[in-house]
Design a protein around this motif. Structure first.
Motif, PDB file in Angstrom:
ATOM      1  N   GLU A 159       0.806  -1.220   0.000  1.00 45.70           N
ATOM      2  CA  GLU A 159       0.000   0.000   0.000  1.00 45.70           C
ATOM      3  C   GLU A 159       0.840   1.272   0.000  1.00 45.70           C
ATOM      4  O   GLU A 159       0.353   2.350   0.348  1.00 45.70           O
ATOM      5  CB  GLU A 159      -0.955   0.001   1.197  1.00 45.70           C
TER       6      GLU A 159
ATOM      7  N   ARG B 183       2.647   6.675   2.074  1.00 43.67           N
ATOM      8  CA  ARG B 183       1.317   6.179   1.686  1.00 43.67           C
ATOM      9  C   ARG B 183       0.506   7.326   1.092  1.00 43.67           C
ATOM     10  O   ARG B 183       0.305   8.354   1.747  1.00 43.67           O
ATOM     11  CB  ARG B 183       0.595   5.583   2.889  1.00 43.67           C
TER      12      ARG B 183
ATOM     13  N   ARG C 160      -3.070   8.749  -0.506  1.00 40.65           N
ATOM     14  CA  ARG C 160      -4.515   8.511  -0.437  1.00 40.65           C
ATOM     15  C   ARG C 160      -5.250   9.549  -1.274  1.00 40.65           C
ATOM     16  O   ARG C 160      -4.800  10.689  -1.423  1.00 40.65           O
ATOM     17  CB  ARG C 160      -5.002   8.544   1.014  1.00 40.65           C
ATOM     18  N   ASP C 161      -6.401   9.120  -1.782  1.00 42.99           N
ATOM     19  CA  ASP C 161      -7.206  10.040  -2.576  1.00 42.99           C
ATOM     20  C   ASP C 161      -8.074  10.905  -1.668  1.00 42.99           C
ATOM     21  O   ASP C 161      -7.995  10.817  -0.426  1.00 42.99           O
ATOM     22  CB  ASP C 161      -8.035   9.278  -3.617  1.00 42.99           C
TER      23      ASP C 161
ATOM     24  N   ALA D 188     -11.059  10.707  -0.886  1.00 44.66           N
ATOM     25  CA  ALA D 188     -11.974   9.939  -0.029  1.00 44.66           C
ATOM     26  C   ALA D 188     -11.222   9.150   1.037  1.00 44.66           C
ATOM     27  O   ALA D 188     -11.850   8.407   1.812  1.00 44.66           O
ATOM     28  CB  ALA D 188     -12.808   8.994  -0.893  1.00 44.66           C
TER      29      ALA D 188
ATOM     30  N   ARG E 290      -9.005   6.763   0.451  1.00 43.36           N
ATOM     31  CA  ARG E 290      -8.642   5.422  -0.017  1.00 43.36           C
ATOM     32  C   ARG E 290      -7.160   5.370  -0.389  1.00 43.36           C
ATOM     33  O   ARG E 290      -6.633   6.305  -1.015  1.00 43.36           O
ATOM     34  CB  ARG E 290      -9.502   5.019  -1.221  1.00 43.36           C
ATOM     35  N   ALA E 291      -6.511   4.270  -0.011  1.00 48.98           N
ATOM     36  CA  ALA E 291      -5.099   4.094  -0.362  1.00 48.98           C
ATOM     37  C   ALA E 291      -4.954   3.935  -1.874  1.00 48.98           C
ATOM     38  O   ALA E 291      -5.735   3.215  -2.513  1.00 48.98           O
ATOM     39  CB  ALA E 291      -4.537   2.866   0.345  1.00 48.98           C
ATOM     40  N   LEU E 292      -3.981   4.612  -2.436  1.00 47.04           N
ATOM     41  CA  LEU E 292      -3.678   4.499  -3.866  1.00 47.04           C
ATOM     42  C   LEU E 292      -2.411   3.657  -4.019  1.00 47.04           C
ATOM     43  O   LEU E 292      -1.316   4.120  -3.705  1.00 47.04           O
ATOM     44  CB  LEU E 292      -3.463   5.879  -4.485  1.00 47.04           C
TER      45      LEU E 292
ATOM     46  N   GLY F 282      -2.253   4.786  -8.212  1.00 51.59           N
ATOM     47  CA  GLY F 282      -3.616   4.879  -8.688  1.00 51.59           C
ATOM     48  C   GLY F 282      -3.678   5.037 -10.196  1.00 51.59           C
ATOM     49  O   GLY F 282      -2.770   4.626 -10.922  1.00 51.59           O
TER      50      GLY F 282
ATOM     51  N   THR G 297      -5.695  14.866  -2.728  1.00 53.45           N
ATOM     52  CA  THR G 297      -4.818  13.744  -2.388  1.00 53.45           C
ATOM     53  C   THR G 297      -3.881  14.149  -1.261  1.00 53.45           C
ATOM     54  O   THR G 297      -3.523  15.317  -1.106  1.00 53.45           O
ATOM     55  CB  THR G 297      -3.996  13.282  -3.612  1.00 53.45           C
TER      56      THR G 297
END
Length: 556
Positions: free
Chosen positions: A44, A67, A69-70, A72, A74-76, A89, A113
């Motif tokens: 991740e 790490r 994330r977007d 929302a 969520r992990a990219l 992503g 992000t």
């Protein structure tokens, strides 16, 4: 400046190399940089390490996780890796990571992000990303500083550096081009600067654990580099030869803190291991020179074949001659005319069973290299110093050849090494090296070729093991005790050709490049039964990459 056609070819080759950049066996890095980026274990994110001499990756942690994330949360995950960037992503504004100079990374992403940085000491920090990005600078003490970046500029410059490198990549047979591109990436990725040498560029065996210029590795690496960057190839030899002792001995390693040239320079743990093994030479009060086998003349000749440099050649040739003389003056430890290895490290085959017995060790590979090097010196002097007397080199080669042939055991049908005068019965690849002289008696030559063709000994499916499969010391996984190494295979192939078996030589070369392709890359060594990376072998290994390129060029 590159033409459009050259730039397009370089981009295509870069993309081919990118197919191998998994961030596990091949990290994200940049020529001259000491930073390495790998996938995290959970997949991740990525983690960042430095690359330092004699230090394990775990001791060189910079960031345990990066790490992304977007909006929302969520992990990219990593979605694509190319030599100049890592993508997280998908989509037109997918976050990307690139280099911003050799000591910093740049990370940018679309609105919303974010990135979490997990430091080696456990503390975390978060940053919002934007198209401008953040610059993650890493100091010599592994300290991290975050500032606003110029991501577009960093990305363009990183891509330019890699395209410049790939513009030099050799073009080979279609079935070998993808792996050649990856191997060329390996050589570029393994370039480091050694602070003690100013701006000198050393192509190290691996930024994962082998951060220094090992003498033997430098020879093989230069032979591969010559096909695309002869200047960098010459630079490797210059560094390897530059630190000769007053008596001509070349050091084993040139590293960022100096050189490794004696058992006095070894860590105490290494000396303790040798003492436990009963070595006669492990007494720390009696330093033993550490060097590597004499292939200097061989490498010098090959590099000069690619691009002539007479003035440079004369300087290096003098260093090669002094090194060759050192072997006979200072490493003939029993005074019989045939030099010995005074330490396993000096052989390059540290773990070979030829060193299970007493040391010093007279070995047929060393005798072979010395015969060939005196002949190389004779030829190079004729080319670059035509007025020089060559009689002593010619005569010494003849004497050494006679001593080498005396190591043939007719009953065993092979050349035997000797430890402190005692025969060593192990059937190893060093006993095949005398083929390289090209002047063995016909019966001896034919017997060695038959051994190479014997499926019970050396004719295994994936290539030439370093110990015969029929020998009690054979191990498919243990360093020099059975696995296939690309350098020994390439040298034996040269021996077959020199001894009048050109088709068999070509078969071995084809088998060797097929092994690297099958094994997924230029690893340090391979299991001879599976053709895959041996469990403890290093990946993205310099001399395997360089010699794959050399073999691919010759086969094309």
């Amino acid at each position: 400046m590159m033409t459009d056609a050259v730039a397009a070819d370089a981009a295509a080759l870069s993309a081919l190399a990118g197919q191998h950049l998994d961030l596990v066996t091949a990290p994200f890095t940049l020529p001259r940089s000491r930073l390495l980026v790998f996938r995290t274990d959970d997949g991740e994110g990525v983690r960042v390490h430095t690359s330092e001499y004699e230090k394990r990756l775990d001791a060189c942690r910079v960031l345990d996780a990066v790490r992304v994330r977007d909006a929302a949360g969520r992990a990219l995950p990593v979605s694509d890796v190319q030599p100049h960037r890592i993508e997280f992503g998908a989509g037109a504004d997918a976050p990307t990571l690139t280099f911003d100079g050799p000591g910093a990374l740049s990370l940018a992403g679309g609105d919303g992000t974010r990135v979490t940085l997990v430091h080696a000491d456990g503390h975390e920090e978060q940053h919002a990303l934007s198209a401008t990005g953040i610059r993650i600078s890493v100091g010599a003490d592994r300290a991290v500083e975050i500032e606003t970046g110029d991501h577009a500029g960093a990305l363009a410059e990183c891509e330019r550096q890699w395209l410049d490198w790939f513009a030099r990549c050799p073009l080979v047979r279609d079935d070998l081009q993808r792996m050649t591109a990856f191997c060329w990436w390996v050589l570029g990725a393994n370039i480091v600067e050694l602070p003690s040498l100013g701006d000198a560029r050393a192509v190290v065996p691996s930024k994962i654990g082998y951060v220094g210029l090992w003498q033997w590795d430098a020879y093989f690496i230069a032979v591969g580099l010559r096909h695309g960057d002869p200047e960098l190839a010459r630079e490797q030899l210059d560094i390897a030869f530059r630190f000769a002792a007053d008596d001509g001995q070349l050091p084993d390693v040139v590293h960022e803190n100096g050189i490794l040239a004696s058992s006095d320079d070894l860590p105490e743990s290494d000396r303790a291991t040798l003492r436990r093994a009963g070595s006669r030479i492990a007494d720390p009060s009696k330093p033993v020179p550490l060097t590597k086998p004499p292939l200097a003349g061989w490498a010098l000749r090959k590099v000069l074949e690619a691009e002539d440099a007479p003035d440079w050649a004369r300087v290096q040739l003098d260093r090669v001659i002094r090194s060759q003389d050192w072997w006979f003056a200072s490493s003939d430890l029993d005074g019989d005319g045939m030099p010995e290895y005074g330490h396993p490290y000096s052989s390059g085959l540290d773990d070979s069973p030829i060193f299970d017995g007493p040391i010093p060790t007279a070995a047929p590979d060393l005798g072979t290299y010395l015969v060939c090097q005196d002949r190389e010196i004779t030829d190079l002097l004729g080319r670059y110093v035509p007025d020089a007397r060559v009689d002593r080199f010619v005569e010494r080669a003849e004497r050494t050849q006679a001593l080498l042939e005396a190591m043939w055991d007719a009953e065993a049908g092979r050349f035997l090494a000797r430890g402190a005068g005692e025969d060593i019965r192990s059937d190893t690849v060093v006993g095949l090296m005398p083929l390289r002289t090209g002047t063995l008696p016909e019966g001896t030559r034919d017997a060695l070729c038959a051994a190479i063709d014997d499926p019970a000994r050396y004719a295994l499916e994936w290539g030439l093991p370093t110990v015969a499969a029929s020998d009690q010391d054979f191990s498919a996984e243990r360093m020099w005790r059975g696995p296939i190494w690309i350098n020994t295979s390439a040298l034996v192939a040269e021996g077959l050709e020199a001894s009048g078996f050109p088709e068999r030589a070509r078969e071995l070369r084809e088998q060797t490049v097929r092994l690297v392709v099958h094994g997924g890359g230029p690893h340090e060594y391979y299991n001879p039964h599976t053709g895959l990376k041996a469990q403890t072998a290093t990946t993205a290994f310099g001399w395997s990459a360089a010699l794959f390129i050399d073999l691919a060029v010759s086969l094309s």
